[in-house]
Design a protein around this motif. Structure first.
Motif, PDB file in Angstrom:
ATOM      1  N   VAL A  13       0.892  -1.259   0.062  1.00  0.00           N
ATOM      2  CA  VAL A  13      -0.004  -0.121   0.018  1.00  0.00           C
ATOM      3  C   VAL A  13       0.920   1.286   0.044  1.00  0.00           C
ATOM      4  N   GLY A  41      -5.421   3.175   1.755  1.00  0.00           N
ATOM      5  CA  GLY A  41      -5.786   2.305   2.809  1.00  0.00           C
ATOM      6  C   GLY A  41      -7.145   1.531   2.271  1.00  0.00           C
ATOM      7  N   ALA A  44      -6.715  -1.163   0.067  1.00  0.00           N
ATOM      8  CA  ALA A  44      -6.191  -2.521   0.692  1.00  0.00           C
ATOM      9  C   ALA A  44      -7.067  -3.311   1.206  1.00  0.00           C
ATOM     10  N   VAL A  56       1.696  -7.535   4.597  1.00  0.00           N
ATOM     11  CA  VAL A  56       1.263  -6.263   4.219  1.00  0.00           C
ATOM     12  C   VAL A  56       2.274  -5.226   4.520  1.00  0.00           C
ATOM     13  N   LEU A  58       3.130  -1.441   3.965  1.00  0.00           N
ATOM     14  CA  LEU A  58       2.367  -0.270   4.336  1.00  0.00           C
ATOM     15  C   LEU A  58       3.119   1.212   4.355  1.00  0.00           C
ATOM     16  N   GLY A  67      -1.169   5.140   7.013  1.00  0.00           N
ATOM     17  CA  GLY A  67      -0.679   3.878   7.303  1.00  0.00           C
ATOM     18  C   GLY A  67      -1.094   3.232   8.750  1.00  0.00           C
ATOM     19  N   THR A  70      -4.763   2.739   8.370  1.00  0.00           N
ATOM     20  CA  THR A  70      -5.162   1.237   7.406  1.00  0.00           C
ATOM     21  C   THR A  70      -4.774   0.218   8.095  1.00  0.00           C
ATOM     22  N   LEU A  71      -3.637   0.124   9.137  1.00  0.00           N
ATOM     23  CA  LEU A  71      -3.444  -1.013   9.981  1.00  0.00           C
ATOM     24  C   LEU A  71      -4.529  -1.182  10.982  1.00  0.00           C
ATOM     25  N   VAL A  85       2.679  -7.227   9.396  1.00  0.00           N
ATOM     26  CA  VAL A  85       2.870  -6.076   8.866  1.00  0.00           C
ATOM     27  C   VAL A  85       4.095  -5.405   8.801  1.00  0.00           C
TER      28      VAL A  85
END
Length: 132
Positions: A13, A41, A44, A56, A58, A67, A70-71, A85
């Motif tokens: 991403v 995000g 994703a 992943v 990021l 990021g 998004t996580l 990640v």
């Protein structure tokens, strides 16, 4: 977090098209990995289930959903997030790295990254995590 050293599929991403292209070459052509590229995000979140990545990767700084956000969104899905990640960023102050790790990342890859070693750098983080 499921311990697994095998790395075949990476969901990457990154909002910057040039960096995405370089990382794609680094991961796919140099690293031999199957890569799914996302520029945000939300993208994703929509792609992760169909792609089923082993990891992943990021970017930290992205417009809209960054990021870390998004996580957190990936972790808050009903099925959660059962893959490691790694963040990729130029923001490398010790306090920032601690924040990324506290969110659940297994490590941080500095930008700019070396395209020739990117896949190996990620594999090294996985191996370290599995051993720990």
């Amino acid at each position: 977090m499921v311990g697994r050293t095998a790395l075949n599929k990476v969901l990457y991403v990154e909002d910057d098209a040039d960096i995405r292209s370089i990382a794609e070459l680094a991961l796919r052509d140099v690293g031999g990995l199957d890569v799914s590229l996302c520029e945000s995000g939300p993208e994703a979140l929509s792609r992760i289930d169909d792609f089923s990545p082993d990891l992943v990767l990021l970017d930290v700084m992205m417009p809209g959903m960054d990021g870390p956000q998004t996580l957190q969104a990936l972790q808050q899905r009903p099925q959660g997030l059962d893959v490691p990640v790694v963040f990729m960023t130029a923001r490398l102050q010790p306090s920032e790295i601690e924040e990324y790790l506290a969110l659940g990342a297994i490590g941080v890859i500095p930008k700019p990254f070396d395209p020739m070693t990117l896949a190996d750098d990620i594999r090294a983080l996985l191996t370290t995590t599995d051993a720990g």
